[in-house]
Design an enzyme around this catalytic site. Structure first.
Site, PDB file in Angstrom:
ATOM      1  N   ASP A 104       0.795  -1.235   0.000  1.00  0.00           N
ATOM      2  CA  ASP A 104       0.000   0.000   0.000  1.00  0.00           C
ATOM      3  C   ASP A 104       0.824   1.280   0.000  1.00  0.00           C
ATOM      4  O   ASP A 104       0.296   2.337   0.285  1.00  0.00           O
ATOM      5  CB  ASP A 104      -0.971   0.006   1.189  1.00  0.00           C
ATOM      6  CG  ASP A 104      -0.346   0.558   2.459  1.00  0.00           C
ATOM      7  OD1 ASP A 104       0.843   0.272   2.701  1.00  0.00           O
ATOM      8  OD2 ASP A 104      -1.037   1.280   3.189  1.00  0.00           O
ATOM      9  N   GLU A 105       2.088   1.192  -0.351  1.00  0.00           N
ATOM     10  CA  GLU A 105       2.964   2.336  -0.121  1.00  0.00           C
ATOM     11  C   GLU A 105       4.071   2.399  -1.161  1.00  0.00           C
ATOM     12  O   GLU A 105       4.650   1.371  -1.502  1.00  0.00           O
ATOM     13  CB  GLU A 105       3.555   2.130   1.280  1.00  0.00           C
ATOM     14  CG  GLU A 105       4.425   3.198   1.786  1.00  0.00           C
ATOM     15  CD  GLU A 105       5.060   2.787   3.128  1.00  0.00           C
ATOM     16  OE1 GLU A 105       4.601   1.806   3.754  1.00  0.00           O
ATOM     17  OE2 GLU A 105       6.029   3.440   3.510  1.00  0.00           O
TER      18      GLU A 105
HETATM   19  N1  DCP Z   1       0.118  -4.547   8.169  1.00  0.00           N
HETATM   20  C1  DCP Z   1       0.271  -5.749   8.858  1.00  0.00           C
HETATM   21  N2  DCP Z   1       0.957  -5.789  10.042  1.00  0.00           N
HETATM   22  C2  DCP Z   1       1.502  -4.652  10.577  1.00  0.00           C
HETATM   23  C3  DCP Z   1       1.370  -3.427   9.879  1.00  0.00           C
HETATM   24  C4  DCP Z   1       0.664  -3.403   8.671  1.00  0.00           C
HETATM   25  O1  DCP Z   1      -0.217  -6.789   8.387  1.00  0.00           O
HETATM   26  N3  DCP Z   1       2.168  -4.703  11.738  1.00  0.00           N
HETATM   27  C5  DCP Z   1      -0.643  -4.523   6.901  1.00  0.00           C
HETATM   28  C6  DCP Z   1      -2.067  -4.079   7.131  1.00  0.00           C
HETATM   29  C7  DCP Z   1      -2.125  -2.669   6.633  1.00  0.00           C
HETATM   30  C8  DCP Z   1      -1.057  -2.651   5.552  1.00  0.00           C
HETATM   31  O2  DCP Z   1      -0.066  -3.603   5.973  1.00  0.00           O
HETATM   32  O3  DCP Z   1      -3.401  -2.346   6.112  1.00  0.00           O
HETATM   33  C9  DCP Z   1      -0.433  -1.284   5.370  1.00  0.00           C
HETATM   34  O4  DCP Z   1       0.267  -0.886   6.524  1.00  0.00           O
HETATM   35  P1  DCP Z   1       0.258   0.602   7.050  1.00  0.00           P
HETATM   36  O5  DCP Z   1       1.296   0.701   8.105  1.00  0.00           O
HETATM   37  O6  DCP Z   1       0.332   1.572   5.902  1.00  0.00           O
HETATM   38  O7  DCP Z   1      -1.159   0.762   7.803  1.00  0.00           O
HETATM   39  P2  DCP Z   1      -2.585   1.092   7.207  1.00  0.00           P
HETATM   40  O8  DCP Z   1      -2.547   1.383   5.748  1.00  0.00           O
HETATM   41  O9  DCP Z   1      -3.510   0.006   7.611  1.00  0.00           O
HETATM   42  O10 DCP Z   1      -3.015   2.389   8.026  1.00  0.00           O
HETATM   43  P3  DCP Z   1      -2.504   3.895   7.841  1.00  0.00           P
HETATM   44  O11 DCP Z   1      -3.716   4.681   7.470  1.00  0.00           O
HETATM   45  O12 DCP Z   1      -1.970   4.284   9.182  1.00  0.00           O
HETATM   46  O13 DCP Z   1      -1.449   3.891   6.783  1.00  0.00           O
HETATM   47 MG    MG Z   2      -1.136   2.690   4.920  1.00  0.00          MG
END
Ligand code: DCP
Ligand code: MG
Length: 401
Positions: A104-105
Site C-alpha cells: 500500500d505504499e
Molecule cells: N500490516 C500488517 N501488520 C503490521 C502493519 C501493517 O499486516 N504490523 C498490513 C495491514 C495494513 C497494511 O499492511 O493495512 C499497510 O500498513 P500501514 O502501516 O500503511 O497501515 P494502514 O494502511 O492500515 O493504516 P494507515 O492509514 O496508518 O497507513
Molecule cells: Mg497505509
C-alpha cells in the site's frame, strides 16, 4: 531543488478495502487480523477502531478487551494484492522512478514530470483523485524534497491527507520539538536508548551529534544528518519481486549439535519469512536452507516448490533438507524463499489466512514449541519477526532444552 518526491500511503489499507466492498462494515470499528477467539494479532484496523486505542501488531485479545463490539475479520491477501497492482498502475504513470515499499505504499520520483512545486501539487492531487475514482479508496500523499520528508508529509495529515515539505528548513521546523521516534529508522529500541541518555527530541539530536555517533555508530551518523533534514537518497526503481530472495538467518551464541532443536529454530525463522513475504504480497518458487558449521564450512540446499508463502511449507521443506545433511556442530542456520513472484497459481484459497489449508498445522507446531520450551507467544509473534527478539528467544530456548 534537486528532486521532488511523492510518498503515497493508503489509509487503513486492508480495512478500507473490506469497507469498500461491504458497506455494512462502514462506520463501525473494524479490525483485520485474527478473530478474538484465536491467537494472533491485529494486522490493521479502521479509524473508528483506532479511537479505542487499537493498532497494528496488537495482541487480538487486547484489542477485543478494548473494543468487544468491533467487527473482526480475517485478511484476504489475494484481494489486497489485486488492489495493489491497480494502485501501482496509477502511481507509476506520474513517476520516472517508482519504489514499492509494501502493498500500500510507494515512493515516486516526479522531478521531471512535475517540473516545479505547482506541478508536483497537481500530480499529488491527481493521484488522490484517481485512486478515489478508479479504486474507491483514499490515500495520503506527501510531496517533498527528500524521501524522509515525503514520508513524514504523507503521515502528517492522515487519513485522506495531503501535505508538502519543500525545504530542509520546513522539515526541521516541523519536527524539531517532536520525540526522536518521529525520525525514520528510530524504532522503540533506539528511542529507548536515546531517551536513557537524555536525548528526547530531534533538537537534542542536533545538539548532541557527537554523542549520538558514539552511541549508535553508523546509524547515529544517519540520524544526525536527518535531524537537519539532509537526505540525498534517490528513489530506487524497485519492485519487491525483483529481490532475489526473502530470508532470515541466525548465528548461535554457542554451536548447536541438537538437530531437533535446529528444526524448532527453523520454524521460528519460517514464521518470520512468511510474515515478510505476505507483507509485500509475494510467493516463492523455491525454499532454501543455509548452514554454517562450527568449522566455518557452509552449505546451502534448495528445493523448488509450488507458489509458497506459508511458514508451514517453508519449515517442512527446510526440515527435509536439514535431515539430509551431515550432522556436525552448527554455528548458523537460515532459511529463505527465492524465485519470487507476485502471481500464484494457488491450490489453496487464501480467503482467510487462518483457515488456510495448513493453518491447523501451523497452530499445532506453535503450541508444541511453546510447551516444549515453556514459552508463551500469545500475540507476541510479531516481535519474533524482528531479529533481536528472535535471537533472544532462540537463546532462551537453547538454555531450556
Ligand atoms: N500490516 C500488517 N501488520 C503490521 C502493519 C501493517 O499486516 N504490523 C498490513 C495491514 C495494513 C497494511 O499492511 O493495512 C499497510 O500498513 P500501514 O502501516 O500503511 O497501515 P494502514 O494502511 O492500515 O493504516 P494507515 O492509514 O496508518 O497507513
Ligand atoms: Mg497505509
Amino acid at each position: 531543488m534537486d528532486q521532488i518526491i511523492i510518498h503515497v500511503d493508503m489509509d487503513a489499507f486492508y480495512a478500507s478495502v473490506e469497507m469498500r466492498d461491504n458497506p455494512a462494515l462502514r462506520g463501525k470499528p473494524l479490525i483485520i487480523g485474527s478473530k478474538p477467539t484465536e491467537r494472533g494479532v491485529v494486522a490493521t484496523c479502521n479509524y473508528e477502531a483506532r479511537k479505542y486505542g487499537i493498532h497494528s501488531a496488537m495482541n487480538i485479545k487486547e484489542a477485543y478487551r478494548l473494543c468487544p463490539s468491533g467487527i473482526y475479520l480475517h485478511p484476504n491477501f489475494e484481494k489486497y494484492k489485486a488492489v495493489s497492482a491497480q494502485l501501482n498502475d496509477i502511481w507509476n504513470t506520474y513517476a520516472s522512478a517508482s519504489e514499492r515499499i509494501s502493498l500500500d505504499e510507494a515512493y515516486l520520483d516526479v522531478t521531471d514530470q512535475a517540473v516545479n512545486w505547482e506541478g508536483a501539487r497537481r500530480i499529488g492531487r491527481l493521484i488522490k483523485q484517481r485512486v478515489l475514482d478508479e479504486v474507491g479508496l483514499t490515500c495520503s500523499v506527501g510531496v517533498a524534497y527528500s524521501k524522509t520528508a515525503a514520508k513524514m508529509a504523507s503521515e502528517e495529515k492522515k487519513p485522506d491527507g495531503y501535505f508538502e515539505i519543500r525545504t530542509p528548513e520546513d522539515f526541521v521546523n516541523l519536527i524539531i520539538d517532536r520525540d526522536v521516534k518521529v525520525l525514520y529508522t528510530v524504532g522503540e529500541k533506539t528511542a529507548e536508548k536515546l531517551h536513557y541518555f537524555g536525548i528526547n527530541t530531534v533538537r537534542d539530536i542536533q545538539l548532541r551529534g557527537d554523542d549520538i555517533v558514539k552511541l549508535l555508530g553508523k546509524h547515529g551518523r544517519w540520524l544526525s544528518q536527518i535531524a537537519y533534514g539532509i537526505d540525498k537518497r534517490k528513489v530506487e526503481p524497485y519492485r519487491p519481486e525483483d529481490a532475489k530472495s526473502i530470508g532470515r538467518e541466525l548465528t548461535f551464541q554457542a554451536d548447536v549439535t541438537d538437530f531437533e532443536f535446529l528444526k524448532d529454530v527453523l520454524f521460528l525463522l519460517s514464521l518470520s519469512v512468511e510474515n515478510r513475504t505476505r507483507r509485500v504480497g509475494l510467493y516463492g518458487g523455491g525454499v532454501s536452507l543455509k548452514i554454517t558449521y562450527a568449522n566455518m564450512k557452509g552449505l546451502t540446499r534448495s528445493r523448488l516448490v509450488p507458489a509458497c508463502d506459508s511458514a508451514v511449507t517453508i519449515y517442512k521443506e527446510s526440515v527435509r533438507m536439514l535431515d539430509r545433511i551431515e550432522k556436525r556442530p552448527v554455528r548458523l542456520i537460515g532459511t529463505s524463499i527465492y524465485n519470487l513472484s507476485g502471481d500464484s497459481v494457488r491450490q489453496l484459497s487464501f480467503d482467510d489466512f487462518l483457515t488456510e489449508g495448513n493453518s491447523g498445522e501451523r497452530q499445532k507446531l506453535l503450541d508444541e514449541l511453546q510447551q516444549k520450551y515453556h514459552l508463551d507467544f500469545a500475540g507476541n509473534l510479531e516481535k519474533i519477526y524482528h531479529g533481536e527478539t528472535l535471537h533472544r528467544t532462540v537463546e532462551y530456548m537453547r538454555k531450556h532444552l
